[in-house]
Design a protein around this motif. Structure first.
Motif, PDB file in Angstrom:
ATOM      1  N   THR A   1      -7.568  10.881   1.003  1.00 22.04           N
ATOM      2  CA  THR A   1      -6.243  10.094   1.082  1.00 22.04           C
ATOM      3  C   THR A   1      -6.573   8.715   1.108  1.00 22.04           C
ATOM      4  O   THR A   1      -7.574   8.247   2.090  1.00 22.04           O
ATOM      5  N   VAL A   2      -5.850   7.771   0.376  1.00 24.77           N
ATOM      6  CA  VAL A   2      -6.413   6.501   0.341  1.00 24.77           C
ATOM      7  C   VAL A   2      -5.112   5.694   0.554  1.00 24.77           C
ATOM      8  O   VAL A   2      -3.848   6.054   0.160  1.00 24.77           O
ATOM      9  N   ALA A   3      -5.114   4.739   1.281  1.00 24.54           N
ATOM     10  CA  ALA A   3      -3.974   3.610   1.379  1.00 24.54           C
ATOM     11  C   ALA A   3      -4.348   2.504   0.686  1.00 24.54           C
ATOM     12  O   ALA A   3      -4.902   1.745   0.916  1.00 24.54           O
ATOM     13  N   SER A   4      -3.621   2.418  -0.601  1.00 24.99           N
ATOM     14  CA  SER A   4      -4.099   1.229  -1.465  1.00 24.99           C
ATOM     15  C   SER A   4      -2.741   1.165  -2.358  1.00 24.99           C
ATOM     16  O   SER A   4      -2.175   2.198  -2.362  1.00 24.99           O
TER      17      SER A   4
ATOM     18  N   ARG B   1      -0.652   1.604  -5.303  1.00 26.45           N
ATOM     19  CA  ARG B   1      -0.483   2.671  -6.478  1.00 26.45           C
ATOM     20  C   ARG B   1      -0.993   2.028  -7.645  1.00 26.45           C
ATOM     21  O   ARG B   1      -1.413   2.889  -8.689  1.00 26.45           O
TER      22      ARG B   1
ATOM     23  N   SER C   1      -2.932  10.902  -2.194  1.00 24.30           N
ATOM     24  CA  SER C   1      -4.139  11.893  -1.960  1.00 24.30           C
ATOM     25  C   SER C   1      -4.349  12.537  -3.080  1.00 24.30           C
ATOM     26  O   SER C   1      -3.787  12.929  -3.925  1.00 24.30           O
TER      27      SER C   1
ATOM     28  N   ASN D   1       0.796  -1.148  -0.016  1.00 19.85           N
ATOM     29  CA  ASN D   1       0.103   0.090  -0.088  1.00 19.85           C
ATOM     30  C   ASN D   1       0.803   1.239   0.076  1.00 19.85           C
ATOM     31  O   ASN D   1       2.060   1.288   0.649  1.00 19.85           O
ATOM     32  N   ALA D   2       0.410   2.300  -0.625  1.00 21.21           N
ATOM     33  CA  ALA D   2       1.077   3.375  -0.800  1.00 21.21           C
ATOM     34  C   ALA D   2      -0.077   4.686  -0.319  1.00 21.21           C
ATOM     35  O   ALA D   2      -1.285   4.278  -0.445  1.00 21.21           O
ATOM     36  N   THR D   3       0.141   5.771   0.361  1.00 22.14           N
ATOM     37  CA  THR D   3      -0.850   6.700   0.538  1.00 22.14           C
ATOM     38  C   THR D   3      -0.842   7.561  -0.506  1.00 22.14           C
ATOM     39  O   THR D   3       0.257   8.393  -0.917  1.00 22.14           O
TER      40      THR D   3
ATOM     41  N   GLU E   1     -13.239   1.412  -1.795  1.00 26.13           N
ATOM     42  CA  GLU E   1     -12.604   1.947  -0.775  1.00 26.13           C
ATOM     43  C   GLU E   1     -13.190   3.332  -0.519  1.00 26.13           C
ATOM     44  O   GLU E   1     -13.338   3.719   0.736  1.00 26.13           O
TER      45      GLU E   1
END
Length: 158
Positions: free
Chosen positions: A15-18, A20, A6, A2-4, A31
């Motif tokens: 902002t999503v952690a998923s 890339r 925005s 996962n990457a953060t 999500e």
């Protein structure tokens, strides 16, 4: 991994952690809970997943999440303002430009992006612009009528 990531979604920062490389359509639907964007072919062929990134129509089934970092994403849920339908949405409603409705959100987003650039489009220009969006129900004539009507409402009277 996962990457953060925005970006601005329908005018609000998110902002999503998923991963890339996860396709935007799945991030929007799974999500962020925005199911107005439909999953069609998942190969960039039908246009059902069309959203706007920095006001350009893109196929969210072919757009990795990482590509929208720092950009503005607009989905069908963000098109109406203060509960008032956009001119394209109103035209689709007036012309009954849908049957099952599965392609409708992608059609509206593609038409909106096109008409913002060319509200005085001819019928043949509209046909060409909408070629990437398929309606399997056969509502294409009504869809073209709606896009033409919306163009006039957006200042492109012919």
């Amino acid at each position: 991994m996962n990457a953060t990531v925005s970006f601005t979604l329908n005018g609000k920062p998110v902002t999503v952690a998923s991963p890339r490389d996860r396709m935007l359509v799945w991030v929007l639907r799974d999500e962020l809970g925005l199911t107005g964007t439909k999953v069609g072919c998942e190969a960039g062929l039908c246009g059902a997943c069309t959203v706007l990134v920095d006001f350009e129509a893109v196929l969210s089934c072919s757009t990795p999440l990482g590509d929208v970092a720092g950009k503005s994403v607009l989905t069908i849920e963000g098109l109406a303002l203060d509960g008032k339908l956009n001119a394209v949405q109103e035209a689709f409603q007036e012309h009954h430009a849908f049957q099952c409705g599965y392609c409708t959100s992608g059609m509206i987003m593609a038409a909106w992006a096109f008409l913002k650039k060319k509200p005085k489009a001819t019928r043949s220009e509209i046909v060409e612009a909408m070629e990437g969006n398929l309606c399997r129900c056969g509502a294409h004539v009504r869809i073209l009528d709606a896009v033409e009507s919306a163009g006039k409402a957006m200042g492109g009277a012919r």
